[in-house]
Enzyme design. Structure first.
Site, PDB file in Angstrom:
ATOM      1  CG  HIS A  70      -2.037   0.918   1.211  1.00 21.95           C
ATOM      2  ND1 HIS A  70      -3.277   0.617   1.712  1.00 21.95           N
ATOM      3  CD2 HIS A  70      -2.130   2.180   0.734  1.00 21.95           C
ATOM      4  CE1 HIS A  70      -4.091   1.651   1.558  1.00 21.95           C
ATOM      5  NE2 HIS A  70      -3.409   2.608   0.973  1.00 21.95           N
ATOM      6  NE  ARG A  74      -0.013  11.327  -2.784  1.00 21.89           N
ATOM      7  CZ  ARG A  74      -1.059  10.794  -2.158  1.00 21.89           C
ATOM      8  NH1 ARG A  74      -1.940  10.069  -2.830  1.00 21.89           N
ATOM      9  NH2 ARG A  74      -1.250  11.002  -0.880  1.00 21.89           N
ATOM     10  CG  ASP A 164      -6.319   3.169  -0.461  1.00 19.67           C
ATOM     11  OD1 ASP A 164      -6.940   2.817   0.542  1.00 19.67           O
ATOM     12  OD2 ASP A 164      -5.412   4.019  -0.430  1.00 19.67           O
ATOM     13  CG  HIS A 191     -10.391   3.343   1.788  1.00 19.96           C
ATOM     14  ND1 HIS A 191      -9.287   4.130   2.032  1.00 19.96           N
ATOM     15  CD2 HIS A 191     -11.432   3.959   2.403  1.00 19.96           C
ATOM     16  CE1 HIS A 191      -9.654   5.180   2.759  1.00 19.96           C
ATOM     17  NE2 HIS A 191     -10.958   5.110   2.992  1.00 19.96           N
ATOM     18  CG  ASP A 317      -2.498   4.636   3.606  1.00 19.09           C
ATOM     19  OD1 ASP A 317      -2.365   5.012   2.417  1.00 19.09           O
ATOM     20  OD2 ASP A 317      -3.484   4.940   4.297  1.00 19.09           O
TER      21      ASP A 317
HETATM   22 ZN   LIG Z   1      -7.033   3.956   2.112  1.00 15.27          ZN
END
Ligand SMILES: [Zn+2]
Length: 443
Positions: A70, A74, A164, A191, A317
């Site tokens: 995860h 970008r 996500d 998510h 994340d």
């Molecule tokens: Zn998320």
């Protein structure tokens, strides 16, 4: 690109996650040749060529290269926050040899073309394998399935799909997605955030949100979706992966689903293993994240769930944001925290130091299991002869304050800034090639 890599001989290292019981107790040598581990133990030093590069690893722990399920890289679209180049540099410095790049880029990674673009950028960067995650729904809009089959068949060979940042809230779409990916052994990474229950939500719903006057994000908004999706995974017989579990109730639901034998896996972030919603008291948006930081009781339940294997793995994340999106008022600041460069140290602090997990357990939760969930056959392999030489050397005795200004990530939004954390990533090898040496990028 790789013209005759030199051999390496890593000496005096403790190998975590080795298959043989007790093998973590004694120092060993690792001989790396041709991108693979040629030998470990006494054979390594005896058989390695005299010209091999040597790395004295006395006091260090060797783990298989970390795998992140995860990561938000970008690129394309928000290169002001991170690029594949800077994100994979951050990953290598954190001990990672593979990352899964989340699909909420601009454009969204919802077609074969976009996932192949990201896959190619990762290969060019070369510091870390980049495995694109495909969107579940077109444009992350939650209305219609994306081109799951085309992404699976593409050069990027996508196996993990996720919207996500957004929840696949529509139960029918979630069911169809699970059914679709079952044919090629894919997994839907959810998510879990019930949208109506979290409208305008700013932080965990509880005592602290009441005091601060910020709109609360109730635990049930996460737990209700996880419970529904576990039932859908059972109904379809297809693989569900739960992203960033943040509440004790979620751990209970996943434990129940696993006890039933349902095909469910889950991850927890480093920040949810260490930080609580009490940090929001200063209204510093560096602590604003989705899902939100929860209570100390939740943190304890997450640690316990990771230790007993209910939660399969740690996933960062990693969510870089430029200063202008983060250093603003709490209500308007972006959700998210960086994490690649601190993850292993935070896990050390949160679960190894209290004795909940040993280093073999860390190897399992940060490399072996995420590689299996992400369908990455070349990662998460035991550090033994024949395995790809993808590994991290970690100094557990080190300790230092986190300084985001030193990070390779383009963004600085680390919630651990100024915090003293144990450990140091000394070296990372990707298929025999050092990407990090002496704690710095090798090239
Ligand atoms: Zn998320």
């Amino acid at each position: 690109m790789t013209t005759s890599q030199p051999d390496w001989l890593i000496t005096g290292v403790q190998i975590a996650g080795a298959r043989a019981a007790g093998s973590t107790d004694s120092a060993a040598d690792i001989w790396i040749s041709d991108g693979r581990i040629a030998a470990t133990g006494p054979d390594a030093a005896r058989d390695a060529p005299a010209g091999a590069e040597r790395l004295d690893a006395a006091g260090l722990i060797a783990l298989p290269g970390l795998v992140d399920l995860h990561t938000h890289l970008r690129e394309p679209g928000r290169e002001d926050a991170e690029t594949v180049e800077t994100g994979t540099a951050a990953a290598a410095l954190g001990g990672y040899t593979a990352v899964h790049a989340m699909a909420n880029t601009e454009p969204v990674a919802d077609t074969a073309g976009v996932v192949e673009q990201i896959w190619r950028l990762g290969r060019q960067a070369g510091r870390c394998d980049v495995q694109p995650v495909g969107a579940v729904t077109a444009g992350l809009a939650g209305k219609a399935l994306a081109e799951l089959g085309a992404m699976a068949d593409s050069a990027a060979r996508v196996r993990v799909f996720s919207d996500d940042g957004r929840c696949v809230a529509d139960a029918v779409l979630m069911r169809r997605a699970l059914e679709y990916v079952k044919a090629f052994g894919g997994v839907i990474a959810q998510h879990a955030q019930e949208p109506r229950l979290t409208e305008g939500a700013q932080m965990n719903e509880g005592e602290v949100s009441g005091v601060l006057g910020l709109t609360g994000w109730p635990a049930v908004a996460e737990e209700a979706i996880i419970a529904r999706d576990c039932l859908l995974a059972a109904h379809t017989g297809s693989a569900l992966h739960v992203c960033h579990v943040s509440t004790g109730g979620s751990v209970d639901i996943i434990r129940w689903a696993k006890a039933k034998g349902w095909p469910v896996t889950a991850e927890v972030t480093p920040h949810h293993l260490l930080l609580t919603d009490a940090l929001a008291a200063g209204y510093d948006p560096v602590y604003k994240v989705n899902p939100p930081l929860r209570t100390a009781a939740d943190v304890a339940a997450l640690r316990e769930g990771l230790a007993d294997g209910t939660i399969d793995c740690v996933a960062t994340d990693h969510a870089p944001h430029p200063v202008e999106d983060k250093e603003t008022e709490w209500a308007t600041a972006a959700f998210g925290m960086t994490g690649l460069e601190t993850a292993l140290r935070v896990v050390h602090e949160a679960v190894v130091a209290p004795g909940l997990l040993d280093w073999a357990g860390v190897a399992d939760r940060m490399s072996v299991r995420p590689a299996a969930i992400g369908r990455l056959a070349g990662h998460g392999r035991p550090l033994e002869a024949g395995s790809p030489a993808s590994l991290v050397l970690y100094d557990p005795a080190a300790r230092a304050e986190v300084d985001p200004a030193q990070h390779a990530s383009r963004s600085r939004n680390s919630p651990f800034a100024g915090m003293s954390l144990p450990g140091r990533v000394v070296a990372t090898f990707l298929r025999g090639e050092p990407t990090v040496l002496d704690g710095k990028l090798a090239r």
